[in-house]
Motif scaffolding. Structure first.
Motif, PDB file in Angstrom:
ATOM      1  N   VAL B  35       0.863  -1.170   0.000  1.00  0.00           N
ATOM      2  CA  VAL B  35       0.000   0.000   0.000  1.00  0.00           C
ATOM      3  C   VAL B  35       0.899   1.220   0.000  1.00  0.00           C
ATOM      4  CG1 VAL B  35      -1.802   1.243   1.163  1.00  0.00           C
ATOM      5  CG2 VAL B  35      -1.757  -1.225   1.250  1.00  0.00           C
ATOM      6  N   LEU B  37       1.391   5.042   0.170  1.00  0.00           N
ATOM      7  CA  LEU B  37       0.860   6.373   0.478  1.00  0.00           C
ATOM      8  C   LEU B  37       1.434   7.426  -0.463  1.00  0.00           C
ATOM      9  CD1 LEU B  37       0.850   6.586   4.385  1.00  0.00           C
ATOM     10  CD2 LEU B  37      -1.104   6.508   2.878  1.00  0.00           C
ATOM     11  N   LEU B  92       2.082  -1.964   7.905  1.00  0.00           N
ATOM     12  CA  LEU B  92       2.363  -0.736   8.655  1.00  0.00           C
ATOM     13  C   LEU B  92       3.721  -0.149   8.284  1.00  0.00           C
ATOM     14  CD1 LEU B  92       1.178  -1.035  12.334  1.00  0.00           C
ATOM     15  CD2 LEU B  92       0.652   0.719  10.668  1.00  0.00           C
ATOM     16  N   ASP B  93       4.731  -1.024   8.108  1.00  0.00           N
ATOM     17  CA  ASP B  93       6.048  -0.543   7.700  1.00  0.00           C
ATOM     18  C   ASP B  93       5.954   0.118   6.334  1.00  0.00           C
ATOM     19  OD1 ASP B  93       7.107  -1.489  10.004  1.00  0.00           O
ATOM     20  OD2 ASP B  93       8.009  -3.288   9.143  1.00  0.00           O
ATOM     21  N   LEU B  95       3.360   1.543   4.995  1.00  0.00           N
ATOM     22  CA  LEU B  95       2.652   2.815   5.091  1.00  0.00           C
ATOM     23  C   LEU B  95       3.557   3.898   5.659  1.00  0.00           C
ATOM     24  CD1 LEU B  95      -0.741   1.399   6.275  1.00  0.00           C
ATOM     25  CD2 LEU B  95      -0.429   2.814   4.277  1.00  0.00           C
ATOM     26  N   LEU B  96       4.303   3.563   6.706  1.00  0.00           N
ATOM     27  CA  LEU B  96       5.143   4.586   7.329  1.00  0.00           C
ATOM     28  C   LEU B  96       6.282   5.007   6.408  1.00  0.00           C
ATOM     29  CD1 LEU B  96       5.571   3.892  11.112  1.00  0.00           C
ATOM     30  CD2 LEU B  96       4.200   5.591   9.922  1.00  0.00           C
ATOM     31  N   ALA B  97       6.924   4.031   5.757  1.00  0.00           N
ATOM     32  CA  ALA B  97       8.035   4.371   4.870  1.00  0.00           C
ATOM     33  C   ALA B  97       7.533   5.234   3.716  1.00  0.00           C
ATOM     34  CB  ALA B  97       8.700   3.104   4.347  1.00  0.00           C
ATOM     35  N   PHE B  99       4.939   7.055   3.777  1.00  0.00           N
ATOM     36  CA  PHE B  99       4.559   8.349   4.348  1.00  0.00           C
ATOM     37  C   PHE B  99       5.775   9.277   4.391  1.00  0.00           C
ATOM     38  CE2 PHE B  99       3.920  10.897   8.351  1.00  0.00           C
ATOM     39  CZ  PHE B  99       3.028  11.790   7.801  1.00  0.00           C
ATOM     40  N   GLY B 100       6.932   8.712   4.712  1.00  0.00           N
ATOM     41  CA  GLY B 100       8.170   9.492   4.687  1.00  0.00           C
ATOM     42  C   GLY B 100       8.420  10.080   3.300  1.00  0.00           C
ATOM     43  N   ILE B 101       8.102   9.287   2.263  1.00  0.00           N
ATOM     44  CA  ILE B 101       8.276   9.767   0.886  1.00  0.00           C
ATOM     45  C   ILE B 101       7.318  10.920   0.599  1.00  0.00           C
ATOM     46  CG2 ILE B 101       8.209   9.093  -1.542  1.00  0.00           C
ATOM     47  CD1 ILE B 101       8.746   6.219  -0.659  1.00  0.00           C
ATOM     48  N   VAL B 102       6.074  10.807   1.107  1.00  0.00           N
ATOM     49  CA  VAL B 102       5.094  11.884   0.919  1.00  0.00           C
ATOM     50  C   VAL B 102       5.631  13.182   1.521  1.00  0.00           C
ATOM     51  CG1 VAL B 102       2.793  12.705   1.537  1.00  0.00           C
ATOM     52  CG2 VAL B 102       3.134  10.303   0.954  1.00  0.00           C
ATOM     53  N   LEU B 103       6.118  13.106   2.768  1.00  0.00           N
ATOM     54  CA  LEU B 103       6.632  14.305   3.429  1.00  0.00           C
ATOM     55  C   LEU B 103       7.738  14.926   2.596  1.00  0.00           C
ATOM     56  CD1 LEU B 103       6.810  13.143   7.168  1.00  0.00           C
ATOM     57  CD2 LEU B 103       5.072  14.541   6.060  1.00  0.00           C
ATOM     58  N   PHE B 104       8.612  14.070   2.061  1.00  0.00           N
ATOM     59  CA  PHE B 104       9.743  14.542   1.277  1.00  0.00           C
ATOM     60  C   PHE B 104       9.266  15.297   0.032  1.00  0.00           C
ATOM     61  CE2 PHE B 104      12.792  13.724  -2.177  1.00  0.00           C
ATOM     62  CZ  PHE B 104      13.913  14.347  -1.663  1.00  0.00           C
TER      63      PHE B 104
END
Lengths: 248, 305, 306
Positions: B35, B37, B92-93, B95-97, B99-104
């Motif tokens: 999945v 994000l 979950l891993d 999604l979080l990883a 999510f880090g790309i989204v922030l970037f």
């Protein structure tokens, strides 16, 4: 003859185009060990899972001590008096042996009282847990992690977990699979000594004929023979279904 | 009548864009069980790239082609650096990883293209109206969006169902281990499917760019809607994604059209005016909740693997 | 009882440091530190609430920031519309968030795995849009709320006591039959059902309880910042909360505190250099996820075991 404690009528289930279980009727009486045997894919395990409520049947009723439990979800069937031990040891390996058994012991206590650790109910649950562990021969392993148990001990734990909910009927999925002969004897005596009705699905024909009071043979989802072990052993249809040479 | 037809077109347009985003999510989830994000980031990048390349080349078409290529290239880098390491990890891993790309990317875009939103003017030929009804003219671009969505839906259907590549994709989705023993190059297949999914999201971003302000974070809103689509359609189901996209697109548009008047009946005109946009944003989520209550597995539940 | 684990020692040290911080801040005349630490502790309370479902119950919710927001808005509404005091605000914040969590759980718990994550995310987003629709409360922009506590040390210690209580409550609930059922359900749902436990009900209760804790954190946020806005409810804020719990160590009692401390420290450090600190934080998150398992609590416990 006493009334059956578990009565199964007209169980049927298809998976895609394949009929896994076809119109199976079955009775288990108090204190009786009823074994269901059959080749792989004969529908034994599906039948067991339907009786327990894990698989929804296309048709059929399950009556426990006069009460129709066909519409109940698994936990409600357990509280009504059906217990289940699993074929694959899938207990909670990161928890202690006692904690594994305590799940079933405490389930009847209820959520609100379950939140109070020091309560009398909790103490009682603890005592009952230890008594069950002693009964299956794991009295000294209460505080050990489940992952440290041997294969045979896992089987014993499975039985304790199934007995923990105080069932009237115990459903056992291949309780003898992978056991050495000494362990098998011990488990056999446990099952016999449980003093409650047992419905077991089993591959090991020696064990079945040694302890079962009644045997039902399934082939391609249908009952081909049912009755006391001697009669079933003599039945030609039954002999054919579990294969020449396999039957003693 | 005209109004209803116009709203239907608007709904289909949103549905098509949603489908382009959701189809990529569905493909990537269906084959790799990941999945992502950051999928919305490719939508955003597509939009930024087309603005940049169109002004650089002076041609929208050239800009669109370059933008699609650039988005795909970024996706391949992201796959190599991060996604490829996530295939066997917990959801979950993943999604979080991602999510880090989204922030970037949400921080990178304003750094590269400036904090103010960008706009892209359509050339006169594409902005011009087509007289669909006596009193309804629709810009050519909107018809391009509908056509693109229809072509992609049909194309994906043909590729997945009929071609050799499609057979690999289906085999990879059904059983990666077996597919590998049958000679499917899994790392390559995964990379290709990820790039394809990202390209679809990028295409949606490119198609939307001329219609709104291109800005950081624009991918996140459509991503959540695409998630709703994926859940409602049935996880991993392409036809479910298509049906749910179109239904949600039309529902959302209908809600936005009808809600202000409904609210005006119960609230003061000013209150209705201000509350309507946000409340109509809720319509699709309420519909999702109601639908899931009845069918938790979505429209076309995937067989369990 | 065996020797306390290193993680328990670490969380005790961390809590003692937080307890002593106001004295230090007064001595060095750095009131900003207190503001920051208060924020950290409120976030840690929210993360503790999330830990109950995510860490202990294995239910990965991506909608919990919205539940914190429901609490924050409820506290703001009470203050603005009725002029109610802190107790009334807190009561309604907890009640509203519990109710919202109950509804969110009832819908999302009908689904499993990935779908559960996506549905909680979408329902959180729905609450976000609802808050943005509250025009009398500033809509998208949010609104200032009359300050209930004027940055005094009393508030700091109140938040501290609530955090300590939430952490202790987590330790206690983990060991109760309720917590055991929740943990067992995260490992094997079928076995919990076979033990006669109504797991969906246990999970729904846990979800609602976790919403109550998050609602409390929401009320505290409103007291602390005297401001509410939908921006704090978006899914990316929920993802940050999940990151805090996972980085700290999901399911571990001290996990949320560790994770929040790491998150706030990194944020402070990076935002000191640049306002575009997400540019660094994003990749750091990627690396942490790819490299670490078991979070900080697991790392502390694991190192000493080797």
């Amino acid at each position: 003859m006493t009334e059956p404690v578990l009565s199964v009528r007209g169980m049927r289930r298809r998976f895609g185009g394949v009929v896994a279980v076809r119109d199976v009727d079955l009775d288990v009486r108090d204190g009786e060990v009823h074994a269901v045997i059959g080749a792989n894919g004969s529908g034994k395990t599906t039948l067991l899972r339907m009786i327990f409520g894990e698989v929804q049947p296309d048709a059929g009723r399950v009556v426990l001590a006069g009460r129709d439990v066909s519409e109940l979800p698994v936990p409600a069937r357990v509280r009504a008096g059906i217990g289940r031990a699993y074929q694959i040891s899938s207990n909670f390996r990161g928890m202690s042996t006692a904690d594994n058994v305590a799940f079933g012991v405490r389930a009847g206590v209820g959520i609100a009282t379950a939140l109070l650790p020091g309560a009398a109910a909790a103490r009682h649950a603890g005592e009952r847990t230890l008594a069950l562990l002693a009964r299956v021969g794991l009295g000294k392993r209460a505080d050990d992690l489940a992952e440290d148990l041997s294969h045979g001990e896992h089987r014993q734990l499975e039985l304790a977990m199934a007995l923990a909910t105080g069932p009237r009927v115990l459903l056992l999925d291949e309780p003898f699979a992978g056991l050495g002969s000494a362990e098998a004897l011990f488990v056999r005596d446990l099952i016999r000594g449980a003093g409650i009705a047992v419905l077991m699905v089993e591959h090991d024909l020696d064990a079945v004929f040694a302890i079962a009071d009644r045997v039902t043979v399934l082939a391609r989802g249908e009952v081909v023979a049912s009755g006391d072990p001697a009669a079933v052993r003599a039945d030609p249809a039954a002999r054919e279904s579990f294969g020449n040479g396999a039957a003693p | 009548m005209t109004l209803a037809f116009e709203q239907l077109l608007n709904g289909l347009q949103l549905g098509v864009l949603l489908y382009l985003v959701a189809a990529g999510l569905t493909l990537v989830f269906g084959v790799m069980r990941v999945v992502n994000l950051a999928h919305g980031s490719f939508y955003m990048l597509g939009a930024y790239f087309v603005v940049a390349f169109a002004s650089w080349t002076g041609s929208l078409m050239a800009g669109a082609v370059l933008a699609l290529a650039a988005t795909t290239a970024v996706a391949l880098v992201v796959e190599r650096l991060v996604i490829a390491r996530l295939y066997r990890r917990e959801p979950l891993d993943q999604l979080l990883a991602t999510f880090g790309i989204v922030l970037f990317f949400d921080e990178l875009a304003p750094l590269v293209w400036g904090p103010a939103g960008l706009t892209l003017a359509l050339p006169p030929g594409l902005a011009a109206g087509v007289q669909l009804l006596p009193d309804l003219a629709v810009p050519v671009w909107r018809l391009v969006i509908l056509a693109a969505g229809g072509l992609v839906a049909a194309g994906l259907g043909i590729v997945v169902a009929r071609t050799r590549t499609g057979a690999w994709i289906r085999a990879g989705a059904a059983d990666p281990e077996t597919a590998q023993t049958l000679g499917v190059n899994l790392p390559l297949l995964f990379r290709g499917v990820f790039a394809l999914g990202a390209a679809l999201a990028g295409l949606a971003g490119i198609l939307t760019a001329p219609l709104l302000t291109v800005q950081s974070g624009m991918g996140n809103d459509i991503l959540v809607l695409a998630f709703v689509v994926v859940v409602l359609g049935g996880l991993g189901s392409m036809r479910g994604a298509l049906a749910a996209s179109l239904a949600l697109g039309i529902l959302d548009t209908a809600g936005r059209a009808a809600l202000p008047e409904l609210l005006a009946a119960v609230l003061s005109p000013e209150a209705a005016d201000t509350a309507a946009p946000a409340l109509s944003s809720m319509v699709v989520y309420v519909a999702m909740a109601a639908f899931l209550w009845a069918r938790p597995d979505g429209l076309f539940p995937a067989p369990r693997r | 009882m065996t020797r306390p684990s290193p993680a328990v020692v670490a969380v005790t040290v961390l809590l003692m440091a937080l307890a002593a911080a106001p004295l230090l801040a007064a001595a060095t005349a750095q009131p900003f530190v207190l503001f920051l630490l208060t924020r950290l502790m409120i976030l840690a309370i929210a993360a503790t609430g999330l830990n109950l479902v995510l860490g202990i119950g294995g239910m990965p919710s991506f909608g919990h920031a919205a539940l914190v927001g429901v609490g924050a808005y409820a506290a703001a509404i009470v203050a603005l519309q009725t002029g109610g005091g802190a107790w009334t605000q807190t009561f309604w914040a907890v009640a509203a968030a519990t109710l919202a969590a109950f509804a969110m759980g009832a819908i999302s718990l009908r689904t499993r795995g990935i779908a559960f994550i996506l549905v909680t995310l979408a329902l959180g987003q729905m609450l976000f849009f609802f808050a943005a629709a509250l025009e009398p409360l500033g809509g998208d922009d949010g609104i200032n709320v009359p300050a209930t506590f004027a940055g005094d040390a009393g508030f700091y210690y109140a938040v501290f006591a609530l955090l300590a209580a939430a952490t202790a409550a987590t330790a206690w609930v983990r060991a109760t039959p309720f917590g055991m059922a929740l943990r067992g359900g995260a490992v094997n749902e079928d076995r919990i059902a076979a033990a006669g436990i109504d797991l969906p009900r246990v999970r729904l209760l846990a979800f609602a309880a976790s919403g109550a804790v998050c609602g409390l954190a929401g009320a505290l946020t409103t007291f602390h910042t005297a401001f509410v806005s939908p921006a704090a409810m978006g899914w990316s804020r929920s993802a940050e909360l999940v990151a805090m719990v996972l980085v700290g160590g999901a399911g571990a009692v001290a996990g949320p505190l560790f994770g929040t401390a790491a998150f706030v420290a990194l944020e402070e450090l990076l935002s000191g250099y640049t306002t575009r600190w997400h540019l660094v934080f994003g990749p750091v998150l990627v690396i942490v996820v790819l490299a670490a398992r078991g979070g900080i609590a697991g790392w502390i416990d694991g190192r000493t075991r080797d």
